[in-house]
Design a protein around this motif. Sequence first.
Motif, mmCIF file in Angstrom:
data_model
loop_
_atom_site.group_PDB
_atom_site.id
_atom_site.type_symbol
_atom_site.label_atom_id
_atom_site.label_comp_id
_atom_site.label_asym_id
_atom_site.label_seq_id
_atom_site.Cartn_x
_atom_site.Cartn_y
_atom_site.Cartn_z
ATOM 1 N N THR A 1 -1.289 3.853 2.151
ATOM 2 C CA THR A 1 -1.926 4.360 0.756
ATOM 3 C C THR A 1 -2.822 5.597 0.938
ATOM 4 O OG1 THR A 1 -1.293 2.243 0.102
ATOM 5 C CG2 THR A 1 -2.948 3.526 -1.291
ATOM 6 N N ALA A 2 -3.791 5.335 1.823
ATOM 7 C CA ALA A 2 -4.845 6.400 2.025
ATOM 8 C C ALA A 2 -4.071 7.746 2.444
ATOM 9 C CB ALA A 2 -5.941 6.198 2.970
ATOM 10 N N PHE B 1 -2.600 9.437 -0.335
ATOM 11 C CA PHE B 1 -3.249 9.971 -1.287
ATOM 12 C C PHE B 1 -3.749 11.187 -0.784
ATOM 13 C CE2 PHE B 1 -7.809 10.417 -2.709
ATOM 14 C CZ PHE B 1 -7.754 10.538 -4.000
ATOM 15 N N LEU B 2 -4.048 11.040 0.290
ATOM 16 C CA LEU B 2 -4.489 12.516 0.832
ATOM 17 C C LEU B 2 -3.628 13.783 0.764
ATOM 18 C CD1 LEU B 2 -6.639 11.440 3.881
ATOM 19 C CD2 LEU B 2 -7.784 12.335 1.759
ATOM 20 N N LEU C 1 -3.116 -0.112 3.846
ATOM 21 C CA LEU C 1 -4.137 0.458 3.361
ATOM 22 C C LEU C 1 -4.202 2.071 3.963
ATOM 23 C CD1 LEU C 1 -6.945 0.606 1.893
ATOM 24 C CD2 LEU C 1 -7.997 -0.237 3.984
ATOM 25 N N ARG C 2 -3.804 2.165 5.260
ATOM 26 C CA ARG C 2 -3.777 3.249 5.972
ATOM 27 C C ARG C 2 -2.516 4.193 5.284
ATOM 28 N NH1 ARG C 2 -3.744 2.876 12.185
ATOM 29 N NH2 ARG C 2 -5.741 2.455 11.907
#
Length: 171
Positions: A7-8, A11-12, A4-5
């Motif tokens: 992926t975030a 994305f950022l 999750l980290r």
Amino acid sequence: MDLLRRTAMIFLLGALAVTSACGNRNKGASTTTHRELERRDDVGNPIDGLYADENGSSESIWNLFGPDNSDLTLSVNKYLWAASIEVLNFLPIQTVDPFSGVISTGYGTPPGGGRSYRATIYIRDAALDARSLNVALQTRGGRAVPEGTARAVEDAILTRARQLRISDSKF
């Protein structure tokens, strides 16, 4: 949690890359003034080649969210428009949009030719210049024509547009 980290973070970073491309290209790198942006040659091309409107501001993605500019008018070169229709008169016109400068044609065979073509002509600017004209040709099979052929058509349109301008200025 680690997935999750990651992926975030991806994305950022992607969002940062996309929005950084929308910034002002000329900020800090150019010392031109507003008066220099308004200077144009006798054909109507910007002398310094910068892309700015009459207020001296450049466009970005954020202009979509600003006030409504419904009174904004786009202009195309009338000589390029007429020359495009004259030079490609063997192609049937399908759609025409004089406000955005797009002419789309159907398939047609040039005089003395055996292959069918269709064209999309895009006139971007009011200046009588090669940068203002873009011609995309396609064969009936869906293939793009050789670059030399498309360039020859663009040259024929530009030559005819210049002839129209010269004949128009004689009166």
